[in-house]
Design an enzyme around this catalytic site. Structure first.
Site, mmCIF file in Angstrom:
data_model
loop_
_atom_site.group_PDB
_atom_site.id
_atom_site.type_symbol
_atom_site.label_atom_id
_atom_site.label_comp_id
_atom_site.label_asym_id
_atom_site.label_seq_id
_atom_site.Cartn_x
_atom_site.Cartn_y
_atom_site.Cartn_z
ATOM 1 N N TYR A 159 -29.311 39.159 100.659
ATOM 2 C CA TYR A 159 -28.232 38.368 101.251
ATOM 3 C C TYR A 159 -28.721 36.948 101.454
ATOM 4 O O TYR A 159 -29.475 36.664 102.379
ATOM 5 C CB TYR A 159 -27.739 38.963 102.571
ATOM 6 C CG TYR A 159 -26.574 38.170 103.118
ATOM 7 C CD1 TYR A 159 -25.339 38.199 102.465
ATOM 8 C CD2 TYR A 159 -26.704 37.358 104.237
ATOM 9 C CE1 TYR A 159 -24.272 37.453 102.925
ATOM 10 C CE2 TYR A 159 -25.629 36.606 104.712
ATOM 11 C CZ TYR A 159 -24.418 36.661 104.048
ATOM 12 O OH TYR A 159 -23.357 35.912 104.498
ATOM 13 N N TYR A 210 -18.080 38.584 96.992
ATOM 14 C CA TYR A 210 -18.868 38.351 98.203
ATOM 15 C C TYR A 210 -18.811 39.566 99.118
ATOM 16 O O TYR A 210 -17.724 40.038 99.479
ATOM 17 C CB TYR A 210 -18.332 37.114 98.926
ATOM 18 C CG TYR A 210 -19.123 36.759 100.158
ATOM 19 C CD1 TYR A 210 -20.261 35.968 100.059
ATOM 20 C CD2 TYR A 210 -18.734 37.206 101.411
ATOM 21 C CE1 TYR A 210 -20.988 35.634 101.189
ATOM 22 C CE2 TYR A 210 -19.453 36.876 102.541
ATOM 23 C CZ TYR A 210 -20.583 36.085 102.420
ATOM 24 O OH TYR A 210 -21.301 35.759 103.537
#
Ligand code: ZN
Lengths: 381, 145
Positions: free
Chosen positions: A336, A285
């Site tokens: 994103y 992440y």
């Protein structure tokens, strides 16, 4: 639940800014594509697992996509920490017989009210944000920059290390035609000249802002063997809220640089036959570049404090790096969408279909938000 | 004058005594009435002994800079006007795991953008000061070295 379930379908919309469709519509399009990819029909879907932040609710999704009777539905909170969590919850529901075919997804539009809560002007601040926001630590980037500065101070990490992360992601995006940054190169000079957002973090340390949606279909390992796509088995799954953790502004515990990754990793590896040394490719992440060194440490690819040095010599870059990371371009250069694109890229690595395919990859680690209650998946071919 | 900043809700049941103390120019920390352990941020229950009875203890009001950031736009308008400004985390001298987010200023009513960020160092000694904005008094920090 080891290897008892698999991701059998993936689907996504285009990525963009200011997409015309609603979040609900984007969610339904991604889910629909994932069901098709799995060679299943909407009527076979009986489980739903989604981010709490999702604007389109389960009922609406089921009514639009024409799903069957839903017998399991659940949500996972904390934004970017939820990506692997929603997949894991779906997998647990399938493994325990609460449903047979589950979908998990994330749809996000940057202009949405639910997507960037910090940009909405609220009234007075209650709860834990009152200990940071009045002092101008307002955005996620400010919150992570505070930890980053301390990390650099304690362990000698530099902006060059952060640049290693940004550049690796960009190189991978430059190989992925669906990535937002497909045709935009990033040099070290450009990185160093990037404007400040919250010192010590510059523009290129930040993820993109993207409209788009992605979805996966999860079913049992037995069923998976009869479907169109090679299964990506869910070998291990874990979540964590570490002791005395505080969301994003984790400045108040004994050691704030021991992030949620550590507790998540300890359970993940405990449940896994595969160990960090056996992992050939990872999707970590990356809302912000410093989360990569922190995650490399937390998930056991190196010792504490060594995450920055790990990134040296192209270690994160396909094809020759020690651990090619975020091979679709990740949150920093593909899209994103709260890290859910990392899950799909993990599946592609297991299928052998990534645009930066690690040859013979038999498994892939996927992680969710560091700095928030988090989750991780170990997928295997 | 700074207006439009994100100010704390003074009616928050758990935190109200902290902000009240600030208005008297006192930096306090919540302390468990049963086991005596301090906790920051304040919360209803002691994680060590589960008592819900708490008191507020005075602090030295001195500490060291644990970390700092320098935000630049895009920011909410009130913060964008001040940017680049500093925000710091201070570790309290008597217990470095008790930390406060704040700003480094030259005096109680100094602006949060008046110190050259290039001069700020982790480990610098600081002392609390108080500044009032609307009905809220915020703790801020000046160099004590
Ligand atoms: Zn106690």
């Amino acid at each position: 639940m080891k290897d008892r379930t698999a991701i059998v379908g993936i689907g996504q919309t285009a990525f963009g800014k200011g997409l015309a469709d609603s979040e609900l519509s984007l969610a339904c399009q991604a889910i629909s594509a994932a069901i098709d990819d799995a060679s299943l029909t909407p009527g076979e879907v009986d489980g739903l697992s989604m981010f709490s932040m999702e604007e389109g609710r389960e009922v609406e999704v089921a009514r639009n996509v024409g799903l069957g009777d839903i017998t399991y539905f659940s949500e996972v909170g904390y934004g970017g920490g939820a990506g692997c969590g929603v997949v894991g919850h779906a997998a647990m529901a399938v493994a325990t017989g609460q449903c047979n075919v589950a979908v998990a997804w994330r749809a996000r539009k940057r202009a949405s009210k639910t997507s960037r809560p910090w940009s909405q002007v609220p009234g007075r601040i209650a709860g834990h944000w009152q200990w940071s926001r009045p002092f101008g630590v307002v955005r996620p980037v400010d919150e992570i920059a505070m930890l980053t500065r301390r990390y650099m101070h304690e362990f000698g990490a530099t902006r060059d290390h952060l640049a290693n992360v940004a550049i690796a992601s960009r190189k991978h995006a430059n190989r992925n035609p669906l990535a937002t940054m497909y045709d935009k190169k990033l040099s070290r000079e450009q990185y160093m000249e990037g404007r400040w957002i919250s010192e010590p973090l510059c523009l290129f340390d930040n993820c993109l802002e993207t409209d788009g949606a992605l979805a996966v279909v999860i079913t049992s390992a037995e069923r998976a063997r009869d479907l169109a796509q090679p299964p990506a088995f869910i070998h291990a799954f874990a979540q964590s809220i570490p002791q005395q953790h505080q969301v994003m502004t984790n400045y108040f515990c004994d050691d704030p640089l021991i992030g949620p990754a550590y507790a998540c990793a300890s359970r993940l590896w405990e449940r896994s036959d595969i160990k960090p040394a056996d992992v050939p490719v990872a999707q970590l992440y990356d809302a912000f570049s410093p989360l990569i060194p922190l995650s490399l440490e937390g998930y056991g690819f190196c010792e504490r404090g060594e995450g920055a040095a790990f990134t040296e010599n192209g270690a994160l870059e396909w094809p020759n790096g020690r651990l090619p990371t975020n091979t679709s371009g990740g949150g920093m250069s593909e899209a994103y969408v709260h890290g859910f694109n990392l899950v799909l890229e993990g599946v592609r690595q297991c299928r052998g279909t990534s645009t930066s395919q690690v040859e013979g990859a038999e498994n892939c680690l996927v992680t969710s938000g560091e700095g928030v209650p988090t989750s991780a998946l170990l997928l295997r071919a | 004058m700074e207006t439009g900043l994100l100010l704390p809700d003074l009616d928050d049941e758990v935190a109200a005594p902290f902000w009240e103390a600030c208005s008297r120019s006192e930096l306090v920390v919540q302390m468990c009435a049963a086991c005596g352990k301090s906790r920051m941020p304040p919360r209803p229950m002691c994680p060590h002994c589960r008592s819900v009875v708490a008191t507020w203890a005075p602090t030295s009001g001195t500490g060291t800079i644990w970390s700092y950031v320098v935000p630049h736009p895009p920011l909410l308008p009130a913060y964008a006007e001040l940017a680049p400004y500093n925000a710091i985390v201070v570790a309290l001298d008597e217990d470095p795991t008790i930390r406060f987010v704040g700003n480094l200023v030259t005096s109680a009513n100094g602006a949060i953008n008046e110190i050259d960020p290039a001069t700020i160092r982790i480990g610098e000694k600081v002392r609390v000061v108080f500044t009032t904005i609307d009905d809220v008094t915020l703790p801020r920090w000046v160099r004590a070295g």
